[in-house]
Write an enzyme that holds these catalytic residues in place. Structure first.
Site, short mmCIF file in Angstrom:
data_model
loop_
_atom_site.label_atom_id
_atom_site.label_comp_id
_atom_site.label_asym_id
_atom_site.label_seq_id
_atom_site.Cartn_x
_atom_site.Cartn_y
_atom_site.Cartn_z
N TYR A 199 48.81 36.94 54.78
CA TYR A 199 48.79 36.33 55.98
C TYR A 199 49.10 36.93 57.15
O TYR A 199 48.62 36.77 58.26
CB TYR A 199 49.69 34.99 55.59
CG TYR A 199 48.75 33.91 55.17
CD1 TYR A 199 48.95 33.52 53.92
CD2 TYR A 199 47.68 33.32 55.88
CE1 TYR A 199 48.22 32.50 53.27
CE2 TYR A 199 46.94 32.15 55.36
CZ TYR A 199 47.39 32.00 53.86
OH TYR A 199 46.50 30.96 53.45
N ASP A 213 42.47 37.34 21.16
CA ASP A 213 41.27 36.99 20.56
C ASP A 213 40.35 37.98 20.12
O ASP A 213 40.36 39.40 20.66
CB ASP A 213 40.27 36.09 21.72
CG ASP A 213 41.04 35.04 21.99
OD1 ASP A 213 40.88 34.34 23.10
OD2 ASP A 213 41.94 34.44 21.14
#
Lengths: 379, 383
Positions: free
Chosen positions: A120, A266
């Site tokens: 920003y 996984d």
């Protein structure tokens, strides 16, 4: 890739220094002065080119520890040049200077910002050059490559994404002790401020550290209080590991050298990629990340666990998985046993998640982990 | 502490032993009622009849179809809007609902008898093939609460979560002393079980609830609590039940105003609404979990003009954001209870922009802590 002796590798290793704000500001000033000197040179004024350490796989090599089992990926002194003269490069060139300017101001105020806040600030300051977060993140890494100092030294805080829980007591100097075995299932959030992590005192009687890929599994094991049955510490980065999580893992491995570190991921190429990041470091932050490489072992899921998984729990490998598999295969650092697992994944074209083990009941996962550790079934 | 500061002590209505005795009585009563209920079911089945159970349906808000002139809907926090009938012999989804309810009731009975606690995920993992997913257990627990007219924590189904807390507060939780006042800039990540809290003391003037952990971190880095007497808490996104209960407990005991700081986008607004009105899934408990006096401190799109922020910090609303905003605007409680909030949300939709809290750092890094929050609170500029 030439086999690197320990000392030979270190000569070629390019690293980012951890510096105090004043020193970083001094480096920025030197960069500016060099640029101005070249620009105002009486004989041949020129717009200098920014020499950034190249963050590509061509510039990376593997070094192996001589006295320990830790190998890491490191970057060498090959440069990619950002030049204002090349059209494709010009915006990136300016972005580097803009980020340096902003970091100079921030360091002057003695503050730390996170990447979103920096976005920003840059957006309000120079809207033409930064339109999304990705531009900012890449430009920050460019500045790291140019000044050869860590991202935190520039005043940019890491995200705090990781969590840990288990048989560990954290003690910040002048603060209360935090006993990580009596926390709720979401564990203790790992702060993104590396300075704070560096000052922590750690004490533990655990024998193992289990790094978990996914938050859901971490919470499941935390709710089950696995660390009351198995003397361990559980840690997760909720996906790809961030620097803060790797930092604390490295500190744990240094403080407790006899603790074994296992990963629970996984069975798919992304899981293996996560394991490799913990084990060797990453190329994109190659100047800093080699410091935090740890000797992690692959506990599960692995090829010989597949018989436990019901047939309908397997899924097809997606194109993205195959892309990751390809880049892992072509990397220089994959060890043989891991390469064999990856080949199996690609050949069968399937992937499986750890949750598939829940079909055996809610406490099966804990027993599975304990059995594998006790039987020494890890690679 | 200066004499002017008022020490807000916890209401000394409940001594420790009184609370314990009351809990034991409630548990005994609940166990008797569970026994009675199950006996009735068994008798019905033995007599060859299919037991039918009527469960009230609660809804704390609905989406009015016509937002221009909303017809009065029957949503309320206290009264049911309809009934569901559960039975064993009907061949529809309600059959398994009664089956699930009875199984969960069995677990609850064991918990109450052994004085143990567990979370709904633990209950799910006991019979995963029957429950299929945690949401099913959730609904069964809701049904039980409605049937026996009690709250979740009466059933000993709780989750312990880590709440991030800092500021001028201290209390004792069970065996542990939580004293945030020793170092008001340090965040405490504490597991809190409300039942075990006592000796709550605070010298704060208000409670600040922030949506995101990064904003909490920013306030901690800027040493916000050193210069402002307050308590800062974050639910890290959508607040879970323990966080909401803790906030409500603080409000009941300390009687402090609560300000909520969220991003100016539909998700931030949804989080704000969850604190104030409760969530649809837990409609029955909404009355006990909501904090109706929550004040919306910001950020508003009007703030960026008032505080001279550059217009480029406003980001456009995506199509998904718009859909979410439209579905929130249609909720009936906004008409009935918070029309100014509704107008602000409508303005957001109309201008088509959203605005994150981090954008305030475009002015200066510590703008949020130095100017924005103190000024807005002092000037009472909240909705």
């Amino acid at each position: 890739m030439a086999a690197a002796s320990l000392f030979g590798a270190d000569r070629r290793l390019c690293s980012a220094d951890i510096l105090a704000p004043d020193e970083v500001r001094a480096r920025i000033e030197v960069a500016v002065l060099n640029f101005l000197t070249a620009l105002t040179s009486p004989t041949s004024p020129a717009i200098s080119v920014l020499p950034l350490i190249s963050r590509t796989s061509a510039n990376c090599s593997l070094r192996s520890g001589l006295l320990n089992d830790v190998s890491s990926v490191y970057l060498s002194y090959a440069f990619s040049k950002r030049s204002l003269m090349r059209e494709s490069n010009a915006v990136a060139f300016v972005r580097v200077w803009k980020v340096m300017e902003m970091c100079y101001k921030i360091l002057g105020e003695g503050k730390l910002v996170n990447q979103r806040e920096l976005f920003y600030k840059l957006l309000s300051d120079s809207r033409k050059y930064f339109s999304c977060q990705r531009h900012v993140n890449r430009a920050i890494q460019d500045v790291v490559s140019l000044l050869r100092c860590t991202r935190q030294s520039l005043g940019v805080m890491a995200s705090s994404r990781g969590a840990l829980i288990g048989r560990l007591v954290l003690h910040e100097p002048d603060e209360e002790q935090i006993d990580c075995s009596i926390l709720g299932a979401s564990g203790h959030a790992i702060t993104g401020d590396l300075k704070v992590l560096r000052k922590l005192n750690l004490s533990s009687d655990a024998r193992y550290i289990i790094v978990v890929e996914k938050d859901a599994i971490f919470q499941r094991l935390a709710e089950d209080r696995l660390y009351n049955q198995l003397p361990c510490i559980l840690i997760t980065a909720k996906g790809y590991p961030d620097i803060a999580t790797r930092f604390i893992l490295h500190r744990l491995s240094q403080t407790f050298p006899n603790m074994l570190i296992f990963t629970l991921v996984d069975w798919n190429p992304a899981g293996l990629a996560i394991l490799c990041t913990y084990k060797y470091g990453s190329i994109s932050m190659g100047l800093e990340s080699y410091r935090y490489a740890c000797n992690v072992k692959w506990l599960g899921l692995r090829g010989d666990d597949l018989q436990l998984i019901p047939q309908n729990a397997f899924q097809e490998l997606k194109p993205r998985d195959l892309q990751i598999a390809k880049s892992l295969m072509s990397s220089k650092f994959l060890q043989e046993s891991h390469r064999a697992e990856l080949t199996m994944m690609v050949d069968t074209g399937k992937r499986a998640e750890i949750e598939a083990l829940y079909s055996y009941g809610f406490d099966f996962l804990g027993k599975y982990i304990t059995r594998k550790i006790v039987q020494g079934d890890y690679i | 502490m200066a004499g002017k500061e008022k020490r807000r002590n916890a209401a000394a209505l409940d001594g420790d032993e009184q609370r314990l005795r009351r809990k034991q009585e409630e548990t005994a009563l609940l166990l008797r009622r569970i026994k009675g209920f199950v006996r009735w079911v068994v008798e019905e089945v033995a007599a060859g009849r299919s037991p039918s159970i009527v469960i009230h349906r609660y809804r704390n808000y609905c989406s009015a179809a016509d937002s221009a002139s909303p017809s009065p809907c029957s949503c309320s926090y206290d009264a049911p809007v309809g009934t569901d009938v559960l039975s064993l012999l009907h061949k529809d989804s309600q059959t398994s609902r009664l089956n699930v309810l009875l199984r969960v009731l069995l677990v609850v009975q064991q918990l109450l008898q052994q004085n143990k606690h567990c979370s709904k995920r633990d209950i799910y993992y006991m019979y995963p093939s029957i429950f299929v997913e945690v949401a099913v257990v959730d609904r069964a627990i809701n049904d039980i609460c409605i049937l026996f007219k009690c709250s979740r924590h009466n059933l000993n189904v709780v989750g312990t979560t880590s709440i991030l807390l800092m500021g001028w507060i201290r209390f004792v939780e069970g065996e542990k002393n939580v004293n945030c006042m020793k170092n008001v800039n340090a965040a405490s990540s504490i597991p809190v079980s409300i039942e075990a809290i006592k000796d709550l003391v605070s010298v704060a003037h208000y409670i600040l609830v922030v949506e995101k952990e990064t904003v909490f971190q920013r306030l901690a880095n800027d040493k916000f609590c050193e210069r402002n007497r307050c308590i800062v808490i974050t639910g890290r996104g959508y607040p879970d039940i323990p966080t909401r209960r803790f906030l409500r407990y603080l409000v009941e005991q300390l009687h402090l105003p609560v300000y909520c700081l969220v991003d100016s986008d539909p998700y931030g607004f949804d989080i704000l609404a969850t604190y104030k009105f409760g969530s649809l899934q837990l409609a029955y408990d909404a009355n006990l979990l909501r904090v109706p006096d929550v004040r919306w401190l910001g950020v508003f799109t009007s703030d960026f003009e008032d505080f001279c922020l550059p217009a480029c910090c406003l980001l456009p609303l995506s199509a998904e954001d718009r859909r979410k905003a439209e579905s929130i605007i249609a909720r009936c409680y906004l008409h009935k209870e918070a029309p100014e909030w509704r107008s602000e949300l409508e303005a957001m939709l109309q201008k088509g922009v959203k605005f994150e809290i981090e954008a305030l750092s475009a002015r200066s890094i510590s703008f949020l802590s130095d100017k924005y929050i103190p000024q807005k609170i002092k000037q009472g500029r909240h909705l």
